[in-house]
Scaffold this motif. Structure first.
Motif, PDB file in Angstrom:
ATOM      1  N   SER A  33       0.763  -1.344  -0.399  1.00  0.00           N
ATOM      2  CA  SER A  33      -0.031  -0.482   0.615  1.00  0.00           C
ATOM      3  C   SER A  33       1.146   0.899  -0.141  1.00  0.00           C
ATOM      4  O   SER A  33       0.692   2.347  -0.574  1.00  0.00           O
ATOM      5  N   GLN A  34       1.561   0.730   0.635  1.00  0.00           N
ATOM      6  CA  GLN A  34       3.155   2.729   1.322  1.00  0.00           C
ATOM      7  C   GLN A  34       3.479   2.826  -0.331  1.00  0.00           C
ATOM      8  O   GLN A  34       3.780   3.620  -0.765  1.00  0.00           O
ATOM      9  N   MET A  64      -1.600  -5.890   3.375  1.00  0.00           N
ATOM     10  CA  MET A  64      -2.055  -5.302   5.479  1.00  0.00           C
ATOM     11  C   MET A  64      -2.780  -4.669   5.617  1.00  0.00           C
ATOM     12  O   MET A  64      -3.092  -3.778   4.852  1.00  0.00           O
ATOM     13  N   ASP A  65      -4.422  -4.633   6.320  1.00  0.00           N
ATOM     14  CA  ASP A  65      -4.475  -4.121   7.108  1.00  0.00           C
ATOM     15  C   ASP A  65      -6.216  -4.287   6.025  1.00  0.00           C
ATOM     16  O   ASP A  65      -7.576  -3.763   6.957  1.00  0.00           O
ATOM     17  N   SER A  73     -18.723  -2.658   5.582  1.00  0.00           N
ATOM     18  CA  SER A  73     -19.142  -2.211   4.423  1.00  0.00           C
ATOM     19  C   SER A  73     -17.933  -0.925   4.082  1.00  0.00           C
ATOM     20  O   SER A  73     -17.132  -0.746   3.423  1.00  0.00           O
ATOM     21  N   LYS A  74     -17.538  -0.351   4.805  1.00  0.00           N
ATOM     22  CA  LYS A  74     -16.301   1.114   4.882  1.00  0.00           C
ATOM     23  C   LYS A  74     -14.872   0.654   4.497  1.00  0.00           C
ATOM     24  O   LYS A  74     -13.411   1.037   3.972  1.00  0.00           O
ATOM     25  N   ILE A  75     -14.132  -0.291   5.801  1.00  0.00           N
ATOM     26  CA  ILE A  75     -13.065  -1.198   5.410  1.00  0.00           C
ATOM     27  C   ILE A  75     -13.194  -2.388   3.787  1.00  0.00           C
ATOM     28  O   ILE A  75     -11.882  -1.656   3.243  1.00  0.00           O
ATOM     29  N   ARG A  76     -14.347  -2.620   3.556  1.00  0.00           N
ATOM     30  CA  ARG A  76     -14.549  -3.451   2.459  1.00  0.00           C
ATOM     31  C   ARG A  76     -14.264  -2.336   1.196  1.00  0.00           C
ATOM     32  O   ARG A  76     -13.442  -2.536   0.137  1.00  0.00           O
ATOM     33  N   GLY A 103      -8.015 -13.360   3.952  1.00  0.00           N
ATOM     34  CA  GLY A 103      -8.946 -11.979   4.881  1.00  0.00           C
ATOM     35  C   GLY A 103      -8.959 -13.087   5.656  1.00  0.00           C
ATOM     36  O   GLY A 103      -9.592 -11.797   6.896  1.00  0.00           O
ATOM     37  N   TYR A 104      -9.450 -14.241   5.663  1.00  0.00           N
ATOM     38  CA  TYR A 104     -10.053 -15.208   6.351  1.00  0.00           C
ATOM     39  C   TYR A 104      -9.336 -15.523   7.570  1.00  0.00           C
ATOM     40  O   TYR A 104      -8.135 -16.416   7.156  1.00  0.00           O
ATOM     41  N   GLU A 105      -9.889 -15.357   8.638  1.00  0.00           N
ATOM     42  CA  GLU A 105      -9.152 -15.503   9.505  1.00  0.00           C
ATOM     43  C   GLU A 105     -10.222 -16.872  10.612  1.00  0.00           C
ATOM     44  O   GLU A 105     -10.958 -16.021  10.932  1.00  0.00           O
ATOM     45  N   LYS A 106     -10.165 -17.402  10.788  1.00  0.00           N
ATOM     46  CA  LYS A 106     -11.146 -18.467  11.823  1.00  0.00           C
ATOM     47  C   LYS A 106     -11.218 -17.566  12.697  1.00  0.00           C
ATOM     48  O   LYS A 106     -12.568 -17.798  12.876  1.00  0.00           O
TER      49      LYS A 106
END
Length: 251
Positions: A33-34, A64-65, A73-76, A103-106
């Motif tokens: 992203s940077q 990252m993030d 929805s804003k994060i998406r 992006g999946y973490e159980k």
């Protein structure tokens, strides 16, 4: 070997350019992203010109993030915005594949694959349209998955030739709690790329192929009728060269 790439962060290409050109390395270029905040299209064009031997290219998107299956929805929306920036670069570099994290973490989703899947299905169709525009494919990489169910559900729901799996051997070796053959039984038909690095099951070392405990013989035997793009993710020049030699018996 057009289907053998080496993972290199964009910022490290210039310092390794002589090595890359001498070995005529095909590249999977990682854009953080940077990097996306500061890189200009003219720089990407100049990079392409420097690689006059015209390597095969793939791209690794930022992660990252970011959360493509986010409930918020804003994060998406921010995640989609970042991912769309990658397709601007893809229009210049013409990659065979662009790799994204699931992006999946159980634990974060309380084992609710359905919640993650609902958000994911609002993200990926938009990006498949972009992939069609630049004639590339999207590959979703396993990271913290300890079994493949969420990835299988996602593949089944999407049902697109532009959308597949990047199976990461090192991450499997570190996080999986079920056998390799079970992963491959569920996902082999969807695998379009492999991330190849090794470890001893305790840390994500990104060692050379064969410098750990992952069973590469079984992996390549199971995929003998497929021709996925193979990307070496060893994190040293020595590890890259070792891996290139050791993978020759498989591809």
């Amino acid at each position: 070997m057009d289907d053998l790439h080496v993972h290199v962060p964009y910022e490290r290409i210039n310092e390794n350019l002589s090595f890359i050109k001498e070995k005529r390395i095909n590249l999977e270029i990682f854009f953080s992203s940077q990097t996306l905040d500061k890189v200009e299209p003219s720089e990407i064009h100049r990079l392409y010109e420097k690689l006059e031997y015209r390597p095969s290219i793939s791209i690794h998107a930022p992660y990252m993030d970011l959360s493509p299956g986010a409930v918020d929805s804003k994060i998406r929306d921010v995640t989609i915005e970042r991912f769309l920036q990658i397709f601007d670069i893809a229009g210049i570099l013409k990659p065979k594949v662009i790799v994204f994290h699931s992006g999946y973490e159980k634990w974060k989703y309380a084992h609710r694959i359905d919640i993650w899947l609902k958000g994911s299905l609002k993200t990926w169709p938009l990006l498949i349209e972009e992939a069609e525009e630049v004639d590339t494919r999207i590959a979703i990489e396993n990271i913290f998955e300890d079994e493949p169910a969420n990835l299988k559900f996602l593949m089944d729901e999407m049902g697109s030739d532009r959308f597949g799996i990047c199976f990461d051997a090192g991450h499997f070796n570190l996080f999986s709690r079920i056998a390799l053959d079970e992963w491959l039984m569920q996902l082999a038909q969807h695998i379009i790329e492999l991330h190849l690095h090794d470890n001893n099951g305790t840390f994500d070392d990104h060692n050379a192929i064969g410098d750990g405990t992952f069973d590469f013989d079984s992996l390549f035997l199971s995929l003998k009728d497929k021709k996925p793009l193979c990307t070496i993710e060893a994190h040293s020049a020595e590890g890259v060269l070792k891996s290139i030699e050791r993978i020759k018996k498989y591809i």
